[in-house]
Design an enzyme around this catalytic site. Structure first.
Site, short mmCIF file in Angstrom:
data_model
loop_
_atom_site.label_atom_id
_atom_site.label_comp_id
_atom_site.label_asym_id
_atom_site.label_seq_id
_atom_site.Cartn_x
_atom_site.Cartn_y
_atom_site.Cartn_z
N ASP A 10 4.32 8.40 4.64
CA ASP A 10 3.35 7.33 4.71
C ASP A 10 2.28 7.69 3.67
O ASP A 10 2.20 8.84 3.24
CB ASP A 10 2.76 7.29 6.13
CG ASP A 10 1.62 6.29 6.26
OD1 ASP A 10 1.78 5.15 5.78
OD2 ASP A 10 0.56 6.66 6.81
N LEU A 11 1.48 6.74 3.24
CA LEU A 11 0.48 7.03 2.19
C LEU A 11 -0.93 7.20 2.77
O LEU A 11 -1.51 8.28 2.73
CB LEU A 11 0.50 5.90 1.16
CG LEU A 11 -0.50 6.02 0.01
CD1 LEU A 11 -0.21 7.23 -0.87
CD2 LEU A 11 -0.49 4.74 -0.85
N SER A 115 5.19 3.00 2.92
CA SER A 115 3.82 2.58 3.23
C SER A 115 3.73 1.09 3.49
O SER A 115 4.46 0.30 2.88
CB SER A 115 2.90 2.94 2.05
OG SER A 115 1.65 2.31 2.18
N ALA A 116 2.80 0.70 4.37
CA ALA A 116 2.57 -0.73 4.64
C ALA A 116 1.70 -1.37 3.56
O ALA A 116 1.56 -2.59 3.51
CB ALA A 116 1.87 -0.87 5.99
N GLU A 170 3.76 10.86 9.24
CA GLU A 170 2.99 9.68 9.66
C GLU A 170 1.70 10.04 10.39
O GLU A 170 1.70 10.97 11.19
CB GLU A 170 3.84 8.85 10.63
CG GLU A 170 4.43 7.60 10.05
CD GLU A 170 3.43 6.55 9.61
OE1 GLU A 170 2.25 6.61 10.00
OE2 GLU A 170 3.83 5.64 8.88
C1 BG6 Z 1 -1.69 0.93 5.82
C2 BG6 Z 1 -3.08 1.26 6.30
O1 BG6 Z 1 -1.15 2.03 5.15
O2 BG6 Z 1 -1.75 -0.18 4.91
C3 BG6 Z 1 -3.72 0.04 6.93
O3 BG6 Z 1 -3.02 2.31 7.25
C4 BG6 Z 1 -3.70 -1.11 5.93
O4 BG6 Z 1 -5.03 0.34 7.33
C5 BG6 Z 1 -2.27 -1.38 5.46
O5 BG6 Z 1 -4.21 -2.31 6.54
C6 BG6 Z 1 -2.18 -2.50 4.42
O6 BG6 Z 1 -2.84 -2.10 3.27
P1 BG6 Z 1 -3.20 -3.01 2.03
O7 BG6 Z 1 -3.64 -2.02 0.97
O8 BG6 Z 1 -1.96 -3.74 1.62
O9 BG6 Z 1 -4.28 -3.95 2.45
MG MG Z 2 -1.12 5.86 7.60
#
Ligand code: BG6
Ligand code: MG
Length: 216
Positions: A10-11, A115-116, A170
Site C-alpha cells: 500500500d502507499l 494503492s487506492a 497495509e
Molecule cells: C488511500 C488513502 O491510499 O487513497 C485515502 O489512504 C485516500 O485516505 C485514497 O482517500 C484515495 O486517494 P486519492 O489520492 O486518489 O484522493
Molecule cells: Mg494506507
C-alpha cells in the site's frame, strides 16, 4: 513454509505519511463548508476512496449534496491535496522502507504497489521510487475499493505470481481485509489494536528484513 515471491505495498501510510496532507486538505474543505474536521475524524478516511471519504466528511458535517456538487468538492479537495504532494521529496519515504525494498530486489522478490490513490504515480515520482516497482496498480486501474481484493489480485496477476506466494503491507483495516480476500499473507503497519487479522503487525520498517517473510 511458503516461499514468498512478491511483496505488494500500500502507499499512503506504508511508504509515505500522506495522511497529514489529506487531513489539511479535507479540513480546509470542511471549514469552508462551515464545520470542523478533527484528526480523529481523519482516521476514518484511511484506506478509503476519495468519493467515499467525501461522503464520510459530509456525514460528519450533517450536509447532504447532489452528485454534481460532490464531484466539484472532491475535485477541489484534490487540487489542494496535489499542491502539497507536489512539494514532497525523497526524504519523506518512511524509515526503513528503501532499505527493505533494496533487500527484496537483491533477493529476486518482486515488488508491486497496490494503492487506492489516483495520485500514486505523482507521489512515487516525487519521492523517487517509481523505478523500484515491477508493477503499479492504483486508483486509476481499479473499479472496486478495498476491502475488495481487486487491487491486490491485479498486482499478483501483473507480476505473474500466485496470490498465496504474495505478502501485502497495509496500514488500514480495509486493506488487511482486501489482502485476506485475495488469499494473500498480510503484514500490518501500525498498532495491533487497530489492525485485526494480519499475520503480524509492526510499527514500521526499521526492524524489517526478508528473514521475517516466513509463513506457514
Ligand atoms: C488511500 C488513502 O491510499 O487513497 C485515502 O489512504 C485516500 O485516505 C485514497 O482517500 C484515495 O486517494 P486519492 O489520492 O486518489 O484522493
Ligand atoms: Mg494506507
Amino acid at each position: 513454509m511458503t516461499q514468498i515471491k512478491a511483496c505488494l505495498f500500500d502507499l499512503d501510510g506504508v511508504v509515505v505519511d500522506t495522511a497529514k496532507y489529506h487531513f489539511i486538505a479535507w479540513k480546509e474543505l470542511a471549514n469552508e463548508l462551515g464545520f470542523d474536521f478533527t484528526e480523529a475524524d481523519n482516521e476514518r478516511l484511511k484506506g478509503v476512496s476519495r468519493v467515499r471519504s467525501l461522503e464520510i466528511l459530509l456525514e460528519i458535517g450533517g450536509i447532504e449534496l447532489d452528485e454534481e456538487r460532490k464531484e466539484q468538492l472532491a475535485a477541489q479537495k484534490n487540487e489542494n491535496y496535489v499542491s502539497y504532494i507536489r512539494k514532497m521529496k525523497p526524504d519523506e519515504i518512511l524509515p526503513g522502507v528503501e532499505d527493505f525494498l533494496n533487500q527484496l530486489r537483491k533477493n529476486g522478490i518482486l515488488i508491486a504497489l497496490g494503492s487506492a490513490s489516483k495520485n500514486a504515480p505523482l507521489i512515487l515520482k516525487q519521492i523517487g521510487l517509481t523505478h523500484m516497482f515491477d508493477a503499479i496498480i492504483d486508483g486509476n486501474s481499479v473499479s472496486k475499493a478495498k476491502p475488495d481484493p481487486e487491487v491486490f489480485l491485479k498486482g499478483a496477476e501483473a507480476l505473474n505470481v500466485k496470490p498465496t506466494d504474495c505478502v501485502v503491507f497495509e496500514d488500514a483495516q480495509a486493506g488487511i481485509e482486501a489482502a485476506r480476500n485475495a488469499g494473500m499473507h498480510v503484514i500490518g503497519i501500525g498498532h495491533p489494536d487497530n489492525l485485526k487479522n494480519a499475520d503480524f503487525v509492526m510499527p514500521g520498517f526499521e526492524d524489517m528484513n526478508i528473514d521475517k517473510l516466513n509463513f506457514n
